[in-house]
Design a protein around this motif. Structure first.
Motif, PDB file in Angstrom:
ATOM      1  N   UNK A   1       0.797  -1.226   0.000  1.00 40.27           N
ATOM      2  CA  UNK A   1       0.000   0.000   0.000  1.00 40.27           C
ATOM      3  C   UNK A   1       0.831   1.278   0.000  1.00 40.27           C
ATOM      4  N   UNK A   2       2.161   1.158   0.048  1.00 40.92           N
ATOM      5  CA  UNK A   2       2.989   2.360   0.069  1.00 40.92           C
ATOM      6  C   UNK A   2       2.762   3.213  -1.173  1.00 40.92           C
TER       7      UNK A   2
ATOM      8  N   UNK B   1       8.218  16.211  -2.825  1.00 42.27           N
ATOM      9  CA  UNK B   1       7.734  14.908  -3.287  1.00 42.27           C
ATOM     10  C   UNK B   1       8.759  13.807  -3.009  1.00 42.27           C
ATOM     11  N   UNK B   2      10.027  14.109  -3.223  1.00 41.67           N
ATOM     12  CA  UNK B   2      11.085  13.123  -2.941  1.00 41.67           C
ATOM     13  C   UNK B   2      11.145  12.810  -1.445  1.00 41.67           C
ATOM     14  N   UNK B   3      10.946  13.838  -0.621  1.00 42.95           N
ATOM     15  CA  UNK B   3      10.955  13.633   0.826  1.00 42.95           C
ATOM     16  C   UNK B   3       9.776  12.764   1.256  1.00 42.95           C
ATOM     17  N   UNK B   4       8.602  12.987   0.655  1.00 48.54           N
ATOM     18  CA  UNK B   4       7.434  12.159   0.947  1.00 48.54           C
ATOM     19  C   UNK B   4       7.734  10.701   0.639  1.00 48.54           C
ATOM     20  N   UNK B   5       8.318  10.465  -0.540  1.00 45.80           N
ATOM     21  CA  UNK B   5       8.650   9.099  -0.956  1.00 45.80           C
ATOM     22  C   UNK B   5       9.650   8.455  -0.007  1.00 45.80           C
ATOM     23  N   UNK B   6      10.663   9.218   0.381  1.00 46.53           N
ATOM     24  CA  UNK B   6      11.704   8.678   1.264  1.00 46.53           C
ATOM     25  C   UNK B   6      11.137   8.346   2.646  1.00 46.53           C
ATOM     26  N   UNK B   7      10.303   9.214   3.177  1.00 46.01           N
ATOM     27  CA  UNK B   7       9.708   8.983   4.498  1.00 46.01           C
ATOM     28  C   UNK B   7       8.821   7.744   4.484  1.00 46.01           C
ATOM     29  N   UNK B   8       8.035   7.592   3.437  1.00 50.37           N
ATOM     30  CA  UNK B   8       7.145   6.425   3.353  1.00 50.37           C
ATOM     31  C   UNK B   8       7.951   5.141   3.168  1.00 50.37           C
ATOM     32  N   UNK B   9       9.010   5.202   2.360  1.00 52.05           N
ATOM     33  CA  UNK B   9       9.859   4.025   2.166  1.00 52.05           C
ATOM     34  C   UNK B   9      10.457   3.585   3.499  1.00 52.05           C
TER      35      UNK B   9
END
Length: 216
Positions: free
Chosen positions: A92-93, A197-205
């Protein structure tokens, strides 16, 4: 020969009602919720302000008709609803990242949604409470899909998502209001938005990895 029915009065009423509803949107976009009074709405619509009570019963009812017809959160979600259907049995990420990035893009572009969020933050009202509840329903649908992945871990996905959503709102509102940097990021630039957007992706990962590691 069938006699034609005269619909002039009916059509005139419908046109006036539509003008009043559209005037609410115009005022929200240009003046914010503080400009929502009968005088402003009647003037913007080009009709007698007395028609607000006649056709809608009250000013609040008129504003509610407008706000309920907008579906802000559905529009902001973009294709996330489709992803939830397609990937309901998968990771679900990607769905959450899509939700957050779509929300960032939409919120940045839509002055009206910015004013609605400011309204929610500034004034307690039945209308804004119900708008917030609609947002929560969309979130609930996602979290119900994500919960099994985080079961028996100490990773709080709701808290992480809440901080990300709050950060999106604040950074965009700050940039739009002051046209200034935030943590040395120019949110009003394409580069700035991409960094977020990159920070959002990194935090979720990292969040999903912590849950995965907790289960091994």
């Amino acid at each position: 020969m069938t006699k034609k029915t005269y619909n002039g009065a009916k059509n005139s009423k419908e046109r006036s009602m539509q003008k009043l509803v559209e005037a609410v949107g115009t005022i929200i976009r240009t003046q914010g919720y503080t400009g929502l009074n009968a005088l402003n709405i009647g003037k913007t619509a080009g009709v007698n302000r007395g028609l607000i009570n006649l056709y809608f019963g009250s000013l609040d009812n008129l504003v509610e008709v407008y706000v309920r017809g907008k579906d802000y959160w559905v529009a902001a979600a973009g294709n996330a609803g489709e992803l939830m259907e397609e990937k309901r049995d998968q990771h679900t990420r990607e769905i959450l990242e899509s939700l957050l990035v779509n929300q960032l893009n939409y919120f940045y572009k839509e002055d009206e949604m910015q004013k609605i969020v400011l309204w929610q933050l500034s004034q307690r009202s039945k209308i804004m409470y119900e708008v917030a509840e609609e947002r929560e329903k969309l979130g609930e649908a996602f979290f119900n899909l994500a919960d099994p992945y985080f079961e028996n871990t100490d990773v709080d996905l709701r808290a992480v998502a809440g901080l990300l959503v709050g950060g999106i709102y604040y950074m965009v509102l700050h940039a739009k209001a002051n046209d200034s940097l935030f943590c040395q990021i120019d949110v009003n630039s394409e580069n700035g938005l991409e960094r977020i957007k990159k920070a959002i992706s990194a935090i979720l990962t990292d969040t999903y990895k912590r849950a995965e590691n907790a289960k091994t």
